[in-house]
Design an enzyme around this catalytic site. Structure first.
Site, mmCIF file in Angstrom:
data_model
loop_
_atom_site.group_PDB
_atom_site.id
_atom_site.type_symbol
_atom_site.label_atom_id
_atom_site.label_comp_id
_atom_site.label_asym_id
_atom_site.label_seq_id
_atom_site.Cartn_x
_atom_site.Cartn_y
_atom_site.Cartn_z
ATOM 1 N N ALA A 78 25.057 -0.340 127.733
ATOM 2 C CA ALA A 78 25.801 -1.553 127.419
ATOM 3 C C ALA A 78 25.323 -2.640 128.375
ATOM 4 C CB ALA A 78 27.292 -1.303 127.595
ATOM 5 N N GLY A 87 25.503 3.497 127.155
ATOM 6 C CA GLY A 87 25.760 3.191 125.741
ATOM 7 C C GLY A 87 24.567 3.499 124.851
ATOM 8 N N GLU A 127 24.814 7.002 124.057
ATOM 9 C CA GLU A 127 25.997 7.200 123.206
ATOM 10 C C GLU A 127 25.730 6.777 121.763
ATOM 11 O OE1 GLU A 127 28.295 5.113 126.324
ATOM 12 O OE2 GLU A 127 29.777 6.679 126.042
ATOM 13 N N GLU A 152 27.024 5.813 134.053
ATOM 14 C CA GLU A 152 28.116 4.845 134.258
ATOM 15 C C GLU A 152 28.844 5.044 135.573
ATOM 16 O OE1 GLU A 152 27.560 6.512 131.415
ATOM 17 O OE2 GLU A 152 27.881 5.206 129.684
#
Ligand code: CO8
Length: 257
Positions: free
Chosen positions: A65, A108, A111, A131
Site C-alpha cells: 500500500a 498490500g 495481499e 507491515e
C-alpha cells in the site's frame, strides 16, 4: 477506457491488467484501487472476456500500500473512510483471474496477489508482509490468506519478523501454483489464461466459487454446495456441448450458456 495507474489490454478472451506506477514500485494508492476495481468490473461485464491476468513490472508486482498516502492518516481518517475496504470488490470478481508476480510483492502487493484464483511467480518474485516494521499489521487480508495458504507456522513467522520469502520457498510452501523464468512470466500466465478462457465459462465461474467456498464453509456445507452447483451445470448448453464433444472425439465449442 484509459486509466492513470494501470494499463489494460484485451488479448482475445483474456484481459491483461498491468500496474503502472513504476516510480513508486506500483505502490497501491487509492487511485490504483479505483482503477483496478473498475477494470475488473469491466472484464466481468464483458461477455467476450473469459479470464484476467494481473501483473506488475520486472522489479515489482507491487511494493505494498502507498506508505506516503497512509503515513499522515489518523484513526478517524482510516475508520471513517473504511480505508481500502473497496479492495474486497476485487475478490468478488466472478471470472477466473491470475496474478503473475515478478519482483516485489510486499504488504498490500502480496495481499492482492493472494486474492487471485491462481498465483504464478517469476523466479525473481519476493513475497512478504513487512507491515510490522511500519508499526502496523497486514490490512488487506494477509493475516488470513497467507495463513490459509502456507499454514500458521510460516505465516506467523513472516508476519511477526517481516522477513520475505523468495519464489522457490513460496512454491514449496504452497503459496504459488508454479514458478517460471522471469522472461517467460507473461507468456506462461497468458497461456494458462487462454487455457481457462477456452473452458466452458459458466463451469469455470462455478468451479472457482466452489474452491473459494473452502474459505467460508464447513466441509459438509462445502460438499453440499459443490454438489448443488454440479447439478446446476446440467441446466447449461455447455454441459451438453462438452459431453457431446467428448463422445464425438472433438474439442468443445463453449458459449457460456
Ligand atoms: N509506498 C510508497 N512508495 C513506495 C513504496 C510503498 N509501499 N515502496 C516503494 N516506494 C517508492 C520509494 O519511496 C521510492 O520512491 P522515491 O524514489 O521517491 O524515494 C521508490 O518507490 C523506489 O523505492 P526504493 O528506492 O525503496 O527501491 P529499493 O529497490 O531500494 O527497495 C523495496 C525496494 C525493498 C521494495 C523498498 O521500496 C521497500 O521496502 N518498500 C516498502 C515495502 C513495504 O513496507 N510494503 C508494505 C507497505 S504497508 C501495506 O502494504 C499495508 C497494506 C494494508 C493496508 C490496508 C489498510 C486497510
Amino acid at each position: 477506457m484509459t486509466y492513470d495507474t494501470i494499463k489494460v489490454e484485451r488479448r482475445g478472451a483474456v484481459t491483461l491488467v498491468t500496474f503502472d506506477r513504476p516510480k513508486a514500485l506500483n505502490a497501491l494508492s487509492s487511485a490504483v484501487l479505483a482503477d483496478l476495481t473498475e477494470a475488473f468490473a469491466a472484464c466481468d461485464a464483458d461477455d467476450s472476456q473469459r479470464c484476467l491476468v494481473l501483473t506488475g513490472s520486472e522489479k515489482a508486482f507491487a511494493a505494498g500500500a502507498d506508505i506516503k498516502e497512509m503515513a499522515p492518516q489518523s484513526f478517524g481518517d482510516m475508520y471513517g473512510s473504511n480505508f481500502f475496504a473497496g479492495w474486497e470488490a476485487v475478490t468478488r470478481t466472478r471470472k477466473p483471474w491470475i496474478a503473475a508476480v515478478a519482483g516485489y510483492a510486499l504488504g498490500g502487493g502480496c495481499e492482492v496477489a493472494m486474492m487471485a484464483d491462481i498465483l504464478i511467480a517469476a523466479d525473481t518474485a519476493v513475497f512478504g508482509q513487512p507491515e510490522i516494521k511500519l508499526g502496523v499489521i497486514p490490512g488487506m487480508g494477509g493475516s488470513q490468506r497467507l495463513t490459509h495458504a502456507i499454514g500458521k507456522a510460516k505465516a506467523m513467522e513472516m508476519i511477526l519478523t517481516g522477513r520475505n520469502m523468495k519464489a522457490a520457498e513460496a512454491e514449496a510452501s504452497g503459496l504459488v501454483a508454479k514458478v517460471v523464468p522471469a522472461d517467460s512470466l507473461i507468456d506462461e500466465a497468458m497461456k494458462m489464461a487462454e487455457t481457462i478462457a477456452a473452458m466452458p465459462p459458466l463451469a469455470a465461474m462455478a468451479a472457482k466459487e466452489a474452491v473459494n467456498g473452502t474459505y467460508e464453509m464447513t466441509l459438509a456445507q462445502g460438499i453440499n454446495f459443490e454438489r448443488r452447483v454440479f447439478h446446476g451445470l446440467f441446466g447449461t448448453e455447455d454441459q451438453k456441448e462438452g459431453m457431446a464433444a467428448f463422445s464425438e472425439k472433438r474439442a468443445g465449442d463453449f458459449k457460456g450458456r
